[in-house]
Design a protein around this motif. Structure first.
Motif, PDB file in Angstrom:
ATOM      1  N   ARG A 129       0.734  -1.227  -0.032  1.00 40.02           N
ATOM      2  CA  ARG A 129       0.021   0.012   0.210  1.00 40.02           C
ATOM      3  C   ARG A 129       0.617   1.330  -0.072  1.00 40.02           C
ATOM      4  NH1 ARG A 129      -3.003  -3.445   3.024  1.00 40.02           N
ATOM      5  NH2 ARG A 129      -2.088  -3.081   5.141  1.00 40.02           N
ATOM      6  N   ALA A 130       1.809   1.147   0.767  1.00 41.73           N
ATOM      7  CA  ALA A 130       2.809   2.296   0.893  1.00 41.73           C
ATOM      8  C   ALA A 130       3.414   2.774  -0.649  1.00 41.73           C
ATOM      9  CB  ALA A 130       3.866   2.252   1.801  1.00 41.73           C
ATOM     10  N   VAL A 131       4.002   1.663  -1.268  1.00 41.65           N
ATOM     11  CA  VAL A 131       4.815   1.898  -2.344  1.00 41.65           C
ATOM     12  C   VAL A 131       3.757   2.318  -3.529  1.00 41.65           C
ATOM     13  CG1 VAL A 131       5.828   0.835  -4.693  1.00 41.65           C
ATOM     14  CG2 VAL A 131       6.321   0.045  -1.942  1.00 41.65           C
ATOM     15  N   ARG A 132       2.607   1.590  -3.623  1.00 44.73           N
ATOM     16  CA  ARG A 132       1.567   1.906  -4.697  1.00 44.73           C
ATOM     17  C   ARG A 132       0.972   3.183  -4.409  1.00 44.73           C
ATOM     18  NH1 ARG A 132      -0.258  -4.305  -6.143  1.00 44.73           N
ATOM     19  NH2 ARG A 132       1.788  -5.006  -6.480  1.00 44.73           N
ATOM     20  N   GLY A 133       0.864   3.887  -3.186  1.00 42.70           N
ATOM     21  CA  GLY A 133      -0.038   4.829  -2.882  1.00 42.70           C
ATOM     22  C   GLY A 133       1.241   6.142  -2.765  1.00 42.70           C
ATOM     23  N   ARG A 134       2.528   5.681  -3.138  1.00 45.98           N
ATOM     24  CA  ARG A 134       3.653   6.714  -3.174  1.00 45.98           C
ATOM     25  C   ARG A 134       3.752   7.388  -1.959  1.00 45.98           C
ATOM     26  NH1 ARG A 134       5.527   9.185  -8.445  1.00 45.98           N
ATOM     27  NH2 ARG A 134       7.425   8.268  -7.570  1.00 45.98           N
ATOM     28  N   ALA A 135       3.305   6.761  -0.940  1.00 50.66           N
ATOM     29  CA  ALA A 135       3.717   7.348   0.513  1.00 50.66           C
ATOM     30  C   ALA A 135       5.008   7.789   1.160  1.00 50.66           C
ATOM     31  CB  ALA A 135       3.119   6.343   1.500  1.00 50.66           C
ATOM     32  N   MET A 136       6.271   7.428   0.396  1.00 49.96           N
ATOM     33  CA  MET A 136       7.293   7.632   0.790  1.00 49.96           C
ATOM     34  C   MET A 136       8.067   8.818  -0.053  1.00 49.96           C
ATOM     35  SD  MET A 136       8.555   3.817   1.413  1.00 49.96           S
ATOM     36  CE  MET A 136       7.620   3.200   0.427  1.00 49.96           C
ATOM     37  N   GLU A 137       8.225   9.947   0.560  1.00 50.32           N
ATOM     38  CA  GLU A 137       8.623  11.106   0.108  1.00 50.32           C
ATOM     39  C   GLU A 137       9.886  10.967  -0.569  1.00 50.32           C
ATOM     40  OE1 GLU A 137      10.521  14.359   1.805  1.00 50.32           O
ATOM     41  OE2 GLU A 137       9.789  15.840   0.617  1.00 50.32           O
ATOM     42  N   SER A 138      11.037  10.355  -0.291  1.00 47.17           N
ATOM     43  CA  SER A 138      12.207  10.384  -0.795  1.00 47.17           C
ATOM     44  C   SER A 138      12.110   9.536  -2.139  1.00 47.17           C
ATOM     45  CB  SER A 138      13.277   9.861  -0.043  1.00 47.17           C
ATOM     46  OG  SER A 138      13.001   8.530   0.299  1.00 47.17           O
ATOM     47  N   ARG A 139      11.421   8.561  -2.214  1.00 48.39           N
ATOM     48  CA  ARG A 139      11.124   7.748  -3.299  1.00 48.39           C
ATOM     49  C   ARG A 139      10.356   8.803  -4.559  1.00 48.39           C
ATOM     50  NH1 ARG A 139      10.743   1.519  -2.782  1.00 48.39           N
ATOM     51  NH2 ARG A 139      12.358   1.139  -1.005  1.00 48.39           N
ATOM     52  N   ARG A 140       9.273   9.548  -3.962  1.00 49.20           N
ATOM     53  CA  ARG A 140       8.498  10.239  -4.839  1.00 49.20           C
ATOM     54  C   ARG A 140       9.249  11.324  -5.432  1.00 49.20           C
ATOM     55  NH1 ARG A 140       4.901  11.396  -0.858  1.00 49.20           N
ATOM     56  NH2 ARG A 140       5.412  13.243  -0.618  1.00 49.20           N
ATOM     57  N   VAL A 141      10.165  12.025  -4.640  1.00 49.41           N
ATOM     58  CA  VAL A 141      10.886  13.216  -5.273  1.00 49.41           C
ATOM     59  C   VAL A 141      11.947  12.960  -5.883  1.00 49.41           C
ATOM     60  CG1 VAL A 141       9.596  14.683  -3.426  1.00 49.41           C
ATOM     61  CG2 VAL A 141      12.078  13.909  -3.096  1.00 49.41           C
ATOM     62  N   ALA A 142      12.518  11.534  -5.644  1.00 48.47           N
ATOM     63  CA  ALA A 142      13.991  11.289  -6.330  1.00 48.47           C
ATOM     64  C   ALA A 142      14.506  10.089  -6.516  1.00 48.47           C
ATOM     65  CB  ALA A 142      15.046  12.018  -5.287  1.00 48.47           C
ATOM     66  N   THR A 143      14.338   9.153  -5.709  1.00 48.93           N
ATOM     67  CA  THR A 143      14.940   7.956  -5.843  1.00 48.93           C
ATOM     68  C   THR A 143      14.333   7.009  -6.658  1.00 48.93           C
ATOM     69  OG1 THR A 143      13.862   6.770  -3.953  1.00 48.93           O
ATOM     70  CG2 THR A 143      15.978   7.868  -3.355  1.00 48.93           C
ATOM     71  N   ASP A 144      12.986   7.070  -6.786  1.00 50.97           N
ATOM     72  CA  ASP A 144      12.375   5.930  -7.954  1.00 50.97           C
ATOM     73  C   ASP A 144      12.923   6.551  -9.447  1.00 50.97           C
ATOM     74  OD1 ASP A 144      10.818   4.876  -6.137  1.00 50.97           O
ATOM     75  OD2 ASP A 144       9.033   5.540  -6.654  1.00 50.97           O
ATOM     76  N   GLN A 145      12.628   7.879  -9.589  1.00 43.46           N
ATOM     77  CA  GLN A 145      13.205   8.345 -11.045  1.00 43.46           C
ATOM     78  C   GLN A 145      14.651   7.912 -11.103  1.00 43.46           C
ATOM     79  OE1 GLN A 145      10.781   9.345 -13.319  1.00 43.46           O
ATOM     80  NE2 GLN A 145      12.357   8.768 -14.675  1.00 43.46           N
ATOM     81  N   ALA A 146      15.345   8.088 -10.031  1.00 42.63           N
ATOM     82  CA  ALA A 146      16.773   7.945 -10.190  1.00 42.63           C
ATOM     83  C   ALA A 146      17.317   6.389 -10.745  1.00 42.63           C
ATOM     84  CB  ALA A 146      17.536   8.390  -9.003  1.00 42.63           C
ATOM     85  N   ILE A 147      16.499   5.652  -9.954  1.00 40.83           N
ATOM     86  CA  ILE A 147      16.878   4.084 -10.247  1.00 40.83           C
ATOM     87  C   ILE A 147      16.341   3.811 -11.806  1.00 40.83           C
ATOM     88  CG2 ILE A 147      15.197   3.024  -9.079  1.00 40.83           C
ATOM     89  CD1 ILE A 147      18.621   1.977  -9.085  1.00 40.83           C
TER      90      ILE A 147
END
Lengths: 224, 224
Positions: free
Chosen positions: A23-41
């Motif tokens: 739920r946390a991943v699919r709801g994009r609940a983690m700020e660092s992932r949302r603003v930077a690390t998802d796109q970076a990887i």
């Protein structure tokens, strides 16, 4: 609980937290992932070229699906059968395999061979990663890449002794019920050493920054 | 003064500060050097094995002399004739050469060839280090080591945007009259990139810690 070895506590947490994590991943609940690390990887994998990608510790499978949508041929594996069940329910053409890191290290070919890229996105959490990293060397083609996104060494700047050691994730910033998870912090030097011992050499580092603070939110090691 | 290119200001500062610098080094006035970084770079060089060491940006020559005392065959060079004069007056069997980095990059063999180790101890201060690093590749034997001790990336933790850029050293903690010196900060990723572009690959990192705070006082890059 403290008598349970940390590696077993990690394994257990990914069974117990599978639903809340999905739920946390699919709801994009983690700020660092949302603003930077998802796109970076994503950018880092796509910059490598090649078609065949192995998503190591794929969890509920978001990265595998995004790479599948970008035209890559992706296999994801994870030690948590509960997360692999979530991954398989997420759609797309990815093959997801339930396999823990010890089993992978014993028989790397179980996930297939000749990968162009192996990617570990915040999925190297234990103290002993040598067997896994050496196994990844066996299943990537010559010239293939290994990408590891992990906690930036700045995590220990100014706060504690800067050295390898166990930390604890309590998921305090996220909604829902969670089991805490131990994870093993490594210094720059420790990451370089682990890669070298497993037959990889560090080719580049990416250090994605938080757009507001300008501080690094992760370290991405790019090895050949 | 600000219209003078930073590289020229660096060069000028090492002429103007030669006397104060020599007194500071020989008087062991710099705490980080006294408690950690001097011994760390000595240990790192001696761990490489081999006899022939090139001390790049040797300054007044303390490291060359210590390595000479440890039985190594040492040549030191520096772009400041004033510091080379101090080095030559310091005793020991080291050959000291006055040669700036641009001149070295144009003709690396001017300092000799077939070195086992090239060491840059806090001596890579400018933005453009590619020519120097490539020149060092030419004068070290195959399998020879490059060691670079520099400011640890933690320098910018929590304080500013984490990215390459010019900083200024004012020598505030030291006695005497000083000309400020610009120096170029690099991220971890930037160091890995510079080494790779010049034909080196990062083999290991050492991150010596301050014995009291437990925080890193420098970064030592070990390249092959």
């Amino acid at each position: 609980l403290s008598e349970v070895p940390p590696d077993d506590r990690i394994t257990r947490s990914w069974l117990e937290n599978a639903g809340a994590w999905t739920r946390a991943v699919r709801g994009r609940a983690m700020e660092s992932r949302r603003v930077a690390t998802d796109q970076a990887i994503l950018d880092a994998v796509l910059a490598c070229g090649g078609e065949r990608v192995l998503d190591v510790g794929c969890g509920e499978g978001w990265l595998s699906r995004r790479l599948d949508q970008a035209g890559r041929d992706v296999v994801g594996f994870d030690g948590s059968p509960a997360l692999i069940e979530e991954a398989r329910g997420g759609g797309g053409g990815v093959r997801f395999i339930a396999l823990d890191y010890d089993a992978f290290a014993s028989d790397p070919g179980a996930v297939g061979v000749d990968y162009d890229v192996a990617v570990c996105n915040f999925s190297l959490l234990g103290e002993h990663v040598g067997g896994l990293l050496a196994g990844l060397r066996c299943v990537t083609r010559p010239g293939g890449h290994l990408l590891v996104q992990t906690v930036h060494p700045f995590f220990l700047a100014g706060t504690a002794r800067y050295e390898d050691g166990w930390q604890e994730e309590n998921y305090e910033s996220l909604p829902g019920e969670w089991s805490p998870m131990p994870w093993y912090f490594r210094t720059f030097g420790s990451w370089v050493r682990e890669l070298g011992l497993a037959g990889w050499r560090l080719d580049a580092c990416r250090e994605p920054l938080h757009p507001a603070t300008g501080q690094p939110v992760s370290l991405i090691l790019v090895a050949l």
